[in-house]
Design an enzyme around this catalytic site. Structure first.
Site, mmCIF file in Angstrom:
data_model
loop_
_atom_site.group_PDB
_atom_site.id
_atom_site.type_symbol
_atom_site.label_atom_id
_atom_site.label_comp_id
_atom_site.label_asym_id
_atom_site.label_seq_id
_atom_site.Cartn_x
_atom_site.Cartn_y
_atom_site.Cartn_z
ATOM 1 N N LYS A 176 -11.880 -0.059 -0.840
ATOM 2 C CA LYS A 176 -11.629 0.140 -2.227
ATOM 3 C C LYS A 176 -11.597 0.322 -3.885
ATOM 4 O O LYS A 176 -12.706 1.094 -3.762
ATOM 5 C CB LYS A 176 -9.892 0.047 -1.851
ATOM 6 C CG LYS A 176 -9.412 0.348 -0.545
ATOM 7 C CD LYS A 176 -8.039 -0.339 -0.293
ATOM 8 C CE LYS A 176 -7.636 0.413 0.945
ATOM 9 N NZ LYS A 176 -6.818 0.051 2.253
ATOM 10 N N HIS A 202 -5.233 -4.080 -2.767
ATOM 11 C CA HIS A 202 -5.119 -3.148 -4.285
ATOM 12 C C HIS A 202 -4.748 -3.807 -5.304
ATOM 13 O O HIS A 202 -4.121 -3.263 -5.560
ATOM 14 C CB HIS A 202 -3.809 -2.434 -3.373
ATOM 15 C CG HIS A 202 -3.936 -1.318 -2.068
ATOM 16 N ND1 HIS A 202 -4.329 -0.093 -2.364
ATOM 17 C CD2 HIS A 202 -2.810 -1.545 -0.889
ATOM 18 C CE1 HIS A 202 -4.044 -0.064 -0.820
ATOM 19 N NE2 HIS A 202 -3.674 -0.453 0.053
ATOM 20 N N SER A 249 0.604 -1.268 0.264
ATOM 21 C CA SER A 249 -0.041 -0.091 0.034
ATOM 22 C C SER A 249 0.839 1.246 -0.204
ATOM 23 O O SER A 249 0.665 2.342 -0.226
ATOM 24 C CB SER A 249 -0.949 0.109 1.342
ATOM 25 O OG SER A 249 -0.371 -0.226 2.259
HETATM 26 C C1 PLP Z 1 -7.177 -0.458 3.737
HETATM 27 C C2 PLP Z 1 -6.040 -2.246 3.802
HETATM 28 C C3 PLP Z 1 -7.061 -2.648 4.848
HETATM 29 C C4 PLP Z 1 -8.297 -2.674 6.011
HETATM 30 O O1 PLP Z 1 -9.248 -2.471 4.814
HETATM 31 P P1 PLP Z 1 -10.759 -1.382 5.129
HETATM 32 O O2 PLP Z 1 -11.928 -1.969 4.903
HETATM 33 O O3 PLP Z 1 -10.193 0.185 4.863
HETATM 34 O O4 PLP Z 1 -10.719 -1.584 6.698
HETATM 35 C C5 PLP Z 1 -6.341 -3.863 4.952
HETATM 36 N N1 PLP Z 1 -4.616 -3.803 4.190
HETATM 37 C C6 PLP Z 1 -4.753 -3.694 3.024
HETATM 38 C C7 PLP Z 1 -3.879 -4.039 2.393
HETATM 39 C C8 PLP Z 1 -5.249 -2.251 3.045
HETATM 40 O O5 PLP Z 1 -4.596 -1.342 2.214
#
Ligand code: PLP
Length: 402
Positions: free
Chosen positions: A250, A219, A191
């Site tokens: 996302k 991602h 990320s």
């Molecule tokens: C954003 C993210 C999460 C958490 O997800 P949410 O639904 O926002 O709580 C977990 N793992 C990674 C790699 C992320 O980028």
């Protein structure tokens, strides 16, 4: 602040941050929590009354506001209302939750899937339900905070390997006693850096050392693979991952998290993971939106192709200008600045030229590796990306980064 306590560590911890925030605000370097007031197709937004190009969004395929997804959410409200009756195990399970879990299992080519109310809660709960005292959890050094927290909460032996370094992972696997259970965990796309985990080698090692493999696809869903199905499709390794975790917040424009895997795994998690049993079910509108979004991804493959082209244009433009974009090949593009101060200065220059982009500074990344963390979207047009590259290049020269 009404602090009646003496100068204890909690008070000092709070004050240190309050001071840091005040200093950044005084210098017009504070870009935390700026409210977006309007979306203009996703790639452009209104912030502080100004229209800006969006380079900090996770809506990689530009699905926020998609008519089919909005319509599905509205229909779910009309049918079920805005909340659930509580937790899934009591009265909270709706037909739409089951449909969503079937859709996810299908999309990930898995036997079954389970959903949770956030990606963060998913990692916390799934890792700590699967692993416990006496087991080993082995995690990439740059894994997301929710993975780290899940490993700590599990009470298992917690070991980290150097980022995407498969020789170091093998050393950790060799260090574990032969008779303990091992769980290896990594992000598919990292990320902060945007690079892709070496899945083929990782799968070999997990097979050799009889370890479970869990991959976080926050991602990579909608980003990797010909049809956007993620990292297994990208490498042609269907079925290689035991625990396929992802988020619905996302690329999927909703909220929530999921795990897809074998029927047995999902049955176990449904009966044993505490975030599923003790936290309310996803609201119907969010479940329906997520369900529709997976279908839109499959129906509109041009979005994945356009995202790939946009990412290539943005990364190669920045590289040609002389920036270090690390090892990214995806929609997450780090633009290395060096010191925290330089990252803040580059952010300010970009925002003054209507690019909504944000810095990542220590302690989120190591000192000296502060950066802009830009994201590219399928909804960007090539001329917008050229404009963004131009702004970043000019400011980078003025600040002395390139
Ligand atoms: C954003 C993210 C999460 C958490 O997800 P949410 O639904 O926002 O709580 C977990 N793992 C990674 C790699 C992320 O980028």
């Amino acid at each position: 602040m009404d602090i009646h306590k003496t100068d204890d560590t909690i008070t000092r911890r709070i004050q240190a941050f309050v001071d840091r925030v005040a200093m950044l605000k005084e210098n017009d370097l504070y870009y935390y929590n700026q409210p977006v007031t309007e979306l203009r197709g996703g790639a452009r937004v209104i912030v502080n009354g100004r229209e800006m190009g969006m380079y900090a969004s996770y809506s990689y395929l530009g699905l926020i506001g998609h008519p089919r997804i909005n319509a599905a959410a509205k229909a779910a409200i009309d049918k079920y209302g805005t909340g659930t009756h509580g937790v899934r195990t009591l009265a909270g399970t709706l037909k739409i939750h089951q449909e969503l879990e079937e859709t996810i299992a299908d999309f990930k080519k898995a036997e079954a899937a389970i959903t949770y109310s956030s990606g963060y809660a998913t990692n916390l709960s799934v890792i700590s339900t699967l692993a416990g005292r006496g087991d080993w959890v082995i995690s990439d050094k740059l894994n997301h905070a929710s993975i780290v927290d899940g490993c700590l909460m599990s009470g298992a032996e917690f070991r980290r390997f150097r980022h995407n370094d498969m020789e170091d992972l093998e050393r950790r696997l060799q260090q574990a006693p032969a008779d303990v259970s091992k769980l290896v965990i990594a992000d598919a796309v990292f990320s902060m850096d945007g690079d892709v985990i070496d899945l083929p080698r990782m799968v070999e090692l997990c097979r050799k050392y009889k370890a479970w493999l869990m991959i976080d696809e926050a991602h990579s869903v909608g980003v990797l693979g010909e049809t956007g199905r993620g990292i297994e499709e990208h490498f042609g390794l269907w079925g290689a991952i035991d625990i396929k975790m992802g988020t619905l917040s996302k690329t999927i424009p909703s909220v929530g998290g999921y795990v897809a895997g074998s029927k047995e795994l999902i049955t176990y998690l449904r009966h044993a993971s505490r975030a599923y049993i003790f936290s309310a079910a996803l609201p119907p509108a969010q479940a329906a939106a997520a369900n529709e979004a997976f279908k839109v991804i499959l129906d509109e493959p041009w979005r994945i192709e356009k995202l790939r082209k946009n990412a290539e244009q943005f990364i190669s433009g920045l590289k040609n200008a002389g920036f270090d974009t690390m090892l990214t090949t995806t929609a997450i593009v780090p633009v290395l600045c060096g010191s925290d101060e330089r990252a803040f200065m580059l952010t300010r220059a970009c925002q003054h030229h209507d690019l909504f982009v944000l810095p990542v500074v220590s302690p989120a990344v190591p000192e000296g590796l502060a950066r802009l963390r830009a994201t590219v979207l399928a909804s960007h047009e090539p001329d917008e990306i050229d404009y963004a590259i131009g702004v970043i290049e000019k400011a980078g020269k003025e600040i002395g980064i390139i």
